[in-house]
Design a protein around this motif. Structure first.
Motif, PDB file in Angstrom:
ATOM      1  N   ASP A 176      41.865  15.750 -29.243  1.00 20.07           N
ATOM      2  CA  ASP A 176      40.828  16.534 -29.911  1.00 20.07           C
ATOM      3  C   ASP A 176      39.793  17.053 -28.919  1.00 20.07           C
ATOM      4  OD1 ASP A 176      41.900  16.186 -32.480  1.00 20.07           O
ATOM      5  OD2 ASP A 176      40.835  14.286 -32.748  1.00 20.07           O
ATOM      6  N   ILE A 177      39.348  16.184 -28.014  1.00 20.49           N
ATOM      7  CA  ILE A 177      38.307  16.637 -27.077  1.00 20.49           C
ATOM      8  C   ILE A 177      38.878  17.603 -26.051  1.00 20.49           C
ATOM      9  CG2 ILE A 177      37.019  14.494 -27.404  1.00 20.49           C
ATOM     10  CD1 ILE A 177      37.628  13.985 -24.348  1.00 20.49           C
ATOM     11  N   ASP A 178      40.174  17.437 -25.711  1.00 17.52           N
ATOM     12  CA  ASP A 178      40.806  18.401 -24.820  1.00 17.52           C
ATOM     13  C   ASP A 178      40.820  19.778 -25.469  1.00 17.52           C
ATOM     14  OD1 ASP A 178      42.345  19.450 -22.660  1.00 17.52           O
ATOM     15  OD2 ASP A 178      44.151  19.201 -23.867  1.00 17.52           O
ATOM     16  N   GLU A 179      41.195  19.823 -26.749  1.00 14.39           N
ATOM     17  CA  GLU A 179      41.215  21.092 -27.473  1.00 14.39           C
ATOM     18  C   GLU A 179      39.816  21.686 -27.554  1.00 14.39           C
ATOM     19  OE1 GLU A 179      42.355  22.864 -31.916  1.00 14.39           O
ATOM     20  OE2 GLU A 179      42.529  20.716 -31.496  1.00 14.39           O
ATOM     21  N   TYR A 180      38.821  20.847 -27.835  1.00 14.40           N
ATOM     22  CA  TYR A 180      37.448  21.342 -27.982  1.00 14.40           C
ATOM     23  C   TYR A 180      36.894  21.855 -26.654  1.00 14.40           C
ATOM     24  CZ  TYR A 180      32.538  21.751 -29.039  1.00 14.40           C
ATOM     25  OH  TYR A 180      31.266  22.253 -29.183  1.00 14.40           O
ATOM     26  N   ILE A 181      37.010  21.049 -25.609  1.00  6.61           N
ATOM     27  CA  ILE A 181      36.426  21.430 -24.319  1.00  6.61           C
ATOM     28  C   ILE A 181      37.148  22.632 -23.723  1.00  6.61           C
ATOM     29  CG2 ILE A 181      36.014  20.676 -21.935  1.00  6.61           C
ATOM     30  CD1 ILE A 181      35.700  17.818 -23.058  1.00  6.61           C
ATOM     31  N   TYR A 270      45.856  44.809  -6.532  1.00 12.81           N
ATOM     32  CA  TYR A 270      46.913  44.050  -7.190  1.00 12.81           C
ATOM     33  C   TYR A 270      46.382  43.370  -8.444  1.00 12.81           C
ATOM     34  CZ  TYR A 270      49.405  44.541  -2.738  1.00 12.81           C
ATOM     35  OH  TYR A 270      50.028  45.040  -1.624  1.00 12.81           O
ATOM     36  N   PRO A 271      47.010  43.599  -9.608  1.00 10.99           N
ATOM     37  CA  PRO A 271      46.592  42.898 -10.827  1.00 10.99           C
ATOM     38  C   PRO A 271      46.978  41.418 -10.790  1.00 10.99           C
ATOM     39  CG  PRO A 271      47.773  44.933 -11.341  1.00 10.99           C
ATOM     40  CD  PRO A 271      48.000  44.649  -9.893  1.00 10.99           C
ATOM     41  N   VAL A 272      46.168  40.610 -11.469  1.00  9.23           N
ATOM     42  CA  VAL A 272      46.407  39.170 -11.586  1.00  9.23           C
ATOM     43  C   VAL A 272      46.168  38.781 -13.040  1.00  9.23           C
ATOM     44  CG1 VAL A 272      45.768  36.860 -10.773  1.00  9.23           C
ATOM     45  CG2 VAL A 272      45.489  38.834  -9.256  1.00  9.23           C
ATOM     46  N   ILE A 273      47.021  37.912 -13.588  1.00  9.63           N
ATOM     47  CA  ILE A 273      46.761  37.348 -14.907  1.00  9.63           C
ATOM     48  C   ILE A 273      46.708  35.832 -14.783  1.00  9.63           C
ATOM     49  CG2 ILE A 273      47.800  39.245 -16.198  1.00  9.63           C
ATOM     50  CD1 ILE A 273      50.284  37.525 -16.557  1.00  9.63           C
ATOM     51  N   GLY A 274      45.902  35.196 -15.647  1.00 11.89           N
ATOM     52  CA  GLY A 274      45.771  33.757 -15.561  1.00 11.89           C
ATOM     53  C   GLY A 274      45.391  33.139 -16.886  1.00 11.89           C
ATOM     54  N   ILE A 275      45.617  31.835 -16.985  1.00 13.41           N
ATOM     55  CA  ILE A 275      45.221  31.056 -18.157  1.00 13.41           C
ATOM     56  C   ILE A 275      44.394  29.874 -17.675  1.00 13.41           C
ATOM     57  CG2 ILE A 275      47.133  31.733 -19.649  1.00 13.41           C
ATOM     58  CD1 ILE A 275      48.631  29.226 -18.806  1.00 13.41           C
ATOM     59  N   THR A 276      43.474  29.415 -18.513  1.00 13.21           N
ATOM     60  CA  THR A 276      42.630  28.295 -18.113  1.00 13.21           C
ATOM     61  C   THR A 276      43.417  26.995 -18.085  1.00 13.21           C
ATOM     62  OG1 THR A 276      41.927  28.095 -20.418  1.00 13.21           O
ATOM     63  CG2 THR A 276      40.454  29.269 -18.919  1.00 13.21           C
ATOM     64  N   LYS A 277      42.936  26.055 -17.290  1.00 11.58           N
ATOM     65  CA  LYS A 277      43.505  24.716 -17.264  1.00 11.58           C
ATOM     66  C   LYS A 277      42.927  23.891 -18.400  1.00 11.58           C
ATOM     67  CE  LYS A 277      44.816  23.786 -12.455  1.00 11.58           C
ATOM     68  NZ  LYS A 277      44.597  22.869 -11.304  1.00 11.58           N
ATOM     69  N   ASN A 278      43.753  22.999 -18.946  1.00 13.86           N
ATOM     70  CA  ASN A 278      43.258  22.053 -19.933  1.00 13.86           C
ATOM     71  C   ASN A 278      42.310  21.064 -19.287  1.00 13.86           C
ATOM     72  OD1 ASN A 278      46.094  22.851 -21.194  1.00 13.86           O
ATOM     73  ND2 ASN A 278      44.815  22.024 -22.835  1.00 13.86           N
ATOM     74  N   PHE A 279      41.374  20.531 -20.083  1.00 10.09           N
ATOM     75  CA  PHE A 279      40.466  19.501 -19.580  1.00 10.09           C
ATOM     76  C   PHE A 279      41.235  18.215 -19.292  1.00 10.09           C
ATOM     77  CE2 PHE A 279      37.389  16.008 -20.428  1.00 10.09           C
ATOM     78  CZ  PHE A 279      36.522  16.273 -19.379  1.00 10.09           C
ATOM     79  N   VAL A 280      42.163  17.859 -20.186  1.00 11.32           N
ATOM     80  CA  VAL A 280      43.038  16.702 -19.983  1.00 11.32           C
ATOM     81  C   VAL A 280      44.363  17.204 -19.437  1.00 11.32           C
ATOM     82  CG1 VAL A 280      44.211  14.752 -21.088  1.00 11.32           C
ATOM     83  CG2 VAL A 280      41.923  15.431 -21.860  1.00 11.32           C
TER      84      VAL A 280
END
Length: 520
Positions: A176-181, A270-280
């Protein structure tokens, strides 16, 4: 036409442009006494939090926008409460957004438990935009403390917070906190966001955005451009989403779930795409047996550049199957072994070399991934889950239009995905700000000229289509295909806050990268 040119290597001009685009505030005011104390209470937008001037009867509750105003003067000590229980005390000296990160004094884990707890107490989703705490009449927690913040801190046992709200048991877990943060990094108290991604030509990229100090650090490694890095100040150019380097060499579209950026190297953009890292951290058990639908762009496979849809299965025995089609519709099947290390999935060729490196992010019920094709190209993947209610929502976006090597167009706006039937959605795009981007390779910089926005665009897309491979239909869940007016393939994942599209419009390549999770 309203034009705005940003010249390179002049931070003052960039800051001025930011002021012009975002808008100016009110006047400076005189030296009179402040007669009201105002602010907001956020874990999302929180209605119904009682806010009092300490040791007085001067009180109010937060409105539907989470805001409050008290008839008093700064500085002031505020006492917040929920269901008659003290939430916290806060000393304010000016307008303040009171968040779990502020109340936990920068303890991000505690901020995550507090934010997730307030959401679960009222029964709204952990990543919901709005929660009405006036519906909470009682709270119980098996822990001592002079405030809810202290009780939450003391109540966690083996990673789980046990409590009751309105007489019902609620548990807040590490998931839950991983999803929230992960969805609310700044509100939770995180000072920076890390994006894992890939350059569109195939090199791995990692970006770290220092939110408080407006700094960006990135590292690029790979077989195409080699290894290089940078650490620079960036400036908010538009609406806390579009940023540009202090030397005008790169620009960034940043959200709490993903990013689109450009990196200048040797006079090329050059274009770059990225996704955030999970907290956990992601565990291997969370990717075993998963099937992903991919948007593949310019992947170098057997010496041919492939832009297509693809399916990837990570089998429980650590083998994988990757299937796609070439330009002529011929099936391509690649199998091998996969391994998990350092939060990533490595798909191996027969000789043991890397074929694809997957950087994975999880939401509440679905995974997404960035695919680095080691020999060139990239893919954007979503776990193959049928399109559903969470996907039918609004997304902010950046639209990137390829005009030529030295001229691009970008538009920022909002779109809405609406369900028409079980396998059909309508997508409505509305640009709010557009720029022509000129690349000057002589000074390694980009110039922006504001151009008029075009009219609203609505088109239909088939969801969860099938890709025929050797007579077998492979389900491409989480994908939408549009053919009339807008020819494009789209990955839609509202759970992770992702809308990504690659297509052709008016004979030009167009990419859209959007999110429903802004950086607060």
């Amino acid at each position: 036409m309203k034009a705005l040119i940003l010249k390179p290597i002049n931070a003052a001009l960039i800051v001025a442009a930011s002021v012009f685009l975002v808008g100016c505030g009110g006047g400076g005011g005189g030296s009179g006494t402040v007669e009201k104390v105002s602010g907001s209470v956020q874990a999302s937008v929180l209605k119904g939090v009682k806010v009092c001037l300490k040791d007085t009867g001067v009180c109010t509750t937060t409105d539907k926008n989470g805001k409050f105003t008290l008839d008093t003067t700064y500085p002031a000590t505020l006492e917040l409460s929920v269901a008659g229980i003290k939430l916290a005390e806060v000393e304010v000296k000016s307008y303040t957004n009171i968040t779990p990160g502020l109340l936990s004094e920068g303890n991000v884990t505690l901020g995550g438990y507090l934010g997730a707890f307030l959401h679960k107490a009222v029964g709204c989703g952990i990543t919901a935009y709005y929660c009405d705490l006036s519906n909470v009449k009682s709270l119980e927690m098996n822990a001592s403390g002079d405030s809810l913040v202290e009780m939450v801190k003391n109540a966690v046992q083996n990673g789980v917070l046990y409590a009751k709200a309105n007489g019902k048991n609620i548990n807040v877990t590490l998931s839950d906190i991983d999803e929230y943060i992960t969805s609310n990094p700044v509100i939770s108290g995180k000072k920076d966001l890390t994006y894992q991604g890939v350059m569109t030509l195939g090199d791995y990229a990692e970006f770290k955005f220092d939110v408080k100090n407006s700094k960006m650090n990135f590292n690029i490694t790979g077989n195409v451009l080699g290894k290089f890095s940078a650490d620079t100040h960036i400036y908010n150019m538009y609406n806390n989403m579009l940023y540009v380097n202090s030397d005008a060499s790169n620009f960034y579209y940043l959200t709490a779930s993903n990013m689109f950026a450009t990196v200048m190297r040797n006079g090329k953009l050059y274009p770059v795409i990225g996704i955030t890292k999970n907290f956990v951290k992601i565990e291997e058990s969370e990717v075993i047996g998963k099937t992903f639908s991919l948007l593949v762009k310019d992947a170098n496979i057997y010496g041919e550049k492939i832009t297509s849809l693809a399916s990837l299965v990570l089998n429980a025995n650590h083998t994988f199957l990757f299937v796609t089609k070439d330009l002529y519709g011929n099936a391509i099947k690649i199998s091998g072994i996969w391994e998990f290390k350092n939060d990533k999935v490595y798909l191996k060729n027969e000789d043991g070399s890397n074929f694809i490196i997957l950087a994975v992010k999880k939401g509440k019920s679905q995974l997404i991934a960035i695919a680095d094709f080691v020999n060139g190209g990239f893919g954007l993947a979503s776990e193959a889950v049928k399109t559903g209610r969470e996907d039918y929502t609004s997304y902010s976006y950046l639209k990137f239009i390829e005009k030529s090597a030295n001229e691009k167009e970008i538009c920022l706006g909002n779109l809405r995905v609406n369900k028409k039937d079980d396998n059909l959605v309508s997508i409505t795009e509305r640009d709010s700000k557009c720029f022509t981007v000129y690349v000057n390779s002589n000074v390694n910089a980009v110039f922006f000229e504001e151009v008029p926005v075009k009219g609203e665009v609505t088109y239909l897309a088939q969801t969860d289509p099938a890709m025929e491979i050797d007579g077998i239909d492979v389900a491409m869940n989480s994908v939408a295909i549009s053919k009339k007016g807008v020819m494009a393939a789209t990955v839609i994942d509202g759970d992770n806050g992702l809308f990504a599209q690659v297509g052709i419009r008016d004979s030009k390549e167009v990419a859209i990268f959007g999110s429903n999770k802004p950086i607060h």
